[in-house]
Design an enzyme around this catalytic site. Structure first.
Site, PDB file in Angstrom:
ATOM      1  N   GLU A   1     -12.200  -5.325  -9.155  1.00  0.00           N
ATOM      2  CA  GLU A   1     -12.541  -3.915  -8.933  1.00  0.00           C
ATOM      3  C   GLU A   1     -11.635  -3.037  -9.786  1.00  0.00           C
ATOM      4  O   GLU A   1     -10.827  -3.544 -10.563  1.00  0.00           O
ATOM      5  CB  GLU A   1     -12.393  -3.563  -7.448  1.00  0.00           C
TER       6      GLU A   1
ATOM      7  N   LYS B   1      -7.508  -1.880   3.794  1.00  0.00           N
ATOM      8  CA  LYS B   1      -7.189  -0.610   3.121  1.00  0.00           C
ATOM      9  C   LYS B   1      -5.766  -0.195   3.494  1.00  0.00           C
ATOM     10  O   LYS B   1      -5.534   0.719   4.291  1.00  0.00           O
ATOM     11  CB  LYS B   1      -8.220   0.471   3.458  1.00  0.00           C
TER      12      LYS B   1
ATOM     13  N   TYR C   1      -5.110   3.374   5.691  1.00  0.00           N
ATOM     14  CA  TYR C   1      -5.612   4.728   5.440  1.00  0.00           C
ATOM     15  C   TYR C   1      -7.107   4.733   5.162  1.00  0.00           C
ATOM     16  O   TYR C   1      -7.713   3.676   4.982  1.00  0.00           O
ATOM     17  CB  TYR C   1      -4.844   5.380   4.291  1.00  0.00           C
TER      18      TYR C   1
ATOM     19  N   LEU D   1     -11.731  -4.383  -2.044  1.00  0.00           N
ATOM     20  CA  LEU D   1     -11.998  -3.510  -0.902  1.00  0.00           C
ATOM     21  C   LEU D   1     -13.505  -3.260  -0.863  1.00  0.00           C
ATOM     22  O   LEU D   1     -14.090  -2.896  -1.894  1.00  0.00           O
ATOM     23  CB  LEU D   1     -11.270  -2.175  -1.055  1.00  0.00           C
TER      24      LEU D   1
HETATM   25  N1  PMP Z   1     -11.489  -0.302  -4.174  1.00  0.00           N
HETATM   26  C1  PMP Z   1     -10.293   0.290  -4.093  1.00  0.00           C
HETATM   27  C2  PMP Z   1      -9.075  -0.486  -4.456  1.00  0.00           C
HETATM   28  C3  PMP Z   1     -10.188   1.640  -3.679  1.00  0.00           C
HETATM   29  O1  PMP Z   1      -8.986   2.239  -3.582  1.00  0.00           O
HETATM   30  C4  PMP Z   1     -11.370   2.368  -3.390  1.00  0.00           C
HETATM   31  C5  PMP Z   1     -11.294   3.824  -3.006  1.00  0.00           C
HETATM   32  N2  PMP Z   1     -10.991   3.977  -1.646  1.00  0.00           N
HETATM   33  C6  PMP Z   1     -12.607   1.701  -3.479  1.00  0.00           C
HETATM   34  C7  PMP Z   1     -12.632   0.360  -3.872  1.00  0.00           C
HETATM   35  C8  PMP Z   1     -13.894   2.411  -3.158  1.00  0.00           C
HETATM   36  O2  PMP Z   1     -14.027   2.643  -1.780  1.00  0.00           O
HETATM   37  P1  PMP Z   1     -14.844   3.894  -1.223  1.00  0.00           P
HETATM   38  O3  PMP Z   1     -16.239   3.790  -1.769  1.00  0.00           O
HETATM   39  O4  PMP Z   1     -14.825   3.712   0.261  1.00  0.00           O
HETATM   40  O5  PMP Z   1     -14.123   5.128  -1.663  1.00  0.00           O
END
Ligand code: PMP
Length: 298
Positions: free
Chosen positions: A184, A152, A38, A208
């Site tokens: 994270e 993701k 996603y 991620l």
């Molecule tokens: N890490 C995780 C586990 C996440 O779910 C997200 C949110 N999508 C992020 C980091 C941050 O990613 P982004 O800046 O693309 O929203």
């Protein structure tokens, strides 16, 4: 707005229909195995922010798990544009999901299955002035998710449990550690500031790579903020001057309490303030580029 129009393609049959009428067969592998990918894209004044980067990450995640990307970049952009137009609100959050498709239940990939595609939009609820002025609280936990957090995946049970852990503690986020090192948040990237230097954990299979991870690194470089990517220990997080989180919905937010103790001075710090301002400038700049004739504050 209460029953927005969504895009759904099952077995190659695509339609735009009200969310309340959208149906997926129970043998969809997203439902059965969490076998899908996603993306979540913020939209400001009708313009998706950093869509190209989101589509690149979507393609990378799909390739990593062997799901055929159903559309090329232009195909995705057209469908996202149609969805944004039909939702209508200026600021939105576009959710995009691709699963391996519908097939008889068996773990290994089906020989023939057409990816299921689902796109929906919802109102974008950005952090309020209270968060910017007073900051958020977080707790820590050991990261017990799988070792492909760079994908993701819609299999989010590990992240769901970490988010619930935060909720049970009455705080905004759980910040995780693996082998004594910062990874994270349950749905955000985590950043640490010490002596005016911004630190981020390395991009590897343990986190991620947020679209804001790349953006904040760019903003630091553009504005001459000292920035270093390296492993960050639990002690360094506990002794940080500032802790920040970033995500599509949070943009960038300050964490002022961790496990019940004040982070630094216990208030949103100067590096947060600067990054927040630069982030708003980057949004305004993207709107100026997309809508050259519009007058954009910023
Ligand atoms: N890490 C995780 C586990 C996440 O779910 C997200 C949110 N999508 C992020 C980091 C941050 O990613 P982004 O800046 O693309 O929203």
């Amino acid at each position: 707005m209460e029953d927005p129009i969504v895009y759904l393609s099952v077995d190659g049959h695509a339609e735009m229909l009200p969310l309340s009428e959208a149906r997926v067969p129970v043998l969809d592998r997203g439902f059965i195995f969490g076998d899908g990918i996603y993306e979540v894209v913020p939209v400001y004044q009708g313009v998706p922010f950093r869509l190209a980067q989101h589509l690149t990450r979507l393609a990378r995640s799909l390739a990593a798990v062997g799901i055929t990307n159903p559309f090329d970049t232009d195909g995705w952009k057209a469908r996202v544009a149609e969805l944004i137009a039909s939702f209508g609100a200026p600021d939105q959050l576009v959710y995009m999901q691709v699963t391996r498709g519908v097939a008889k239940r068996a773990h290994a990939f089906p020989k023939t299955a057409t990816p299921t595609v689902f796109l929906m939009s919802s109102p974008l609820a950005l952090p309020g002035a209270d968060v910017r002025e007073r900051g958020l609280a977080a707790v820590t936990a050991q990261d017990n998710r799988w070792l492909r957090c760079d994908i993701k995946s819609i299999s989010l049970l590990g992240n769901v449990l970490m988010a619930e852990n935060a909720a049970a503690h009455g705080v905004a986020e759980t910040i995780m550690f693996r082998d004594g090192l910062l990874t994270e948040g349950s749905s955000s990237n985590a950043w640490v500031v010490k002596h005016g230097v911004l630190y981020a954990p390395p991009k590897n299979e343990r986190i991620l790579e947020g679209i804001r991870y790349g953006l904040i690194a760019e903003l630091a470089a553009t504005h001459g903020l000292q920035f270093e990517i390296r492993p960050i220990s639990e002690d360094e997080v506990a002794e940080a001057d500032e802790i920040l989180l970033s995500s599509a919905t949070k943009e960038v937010v300050p964490v002022v309490r961790l496990d019940g103790r004040a982070v630094g001075a216990g208030v949103p710090g100067p590096v947060y303030q600067r990054l927040y301002g630069w982030y708003q400038d980057a949004k305004a700049e993207s709107l100026r580029a997309a809508l050259p004739s519009a007058s954009v504050a910023g």
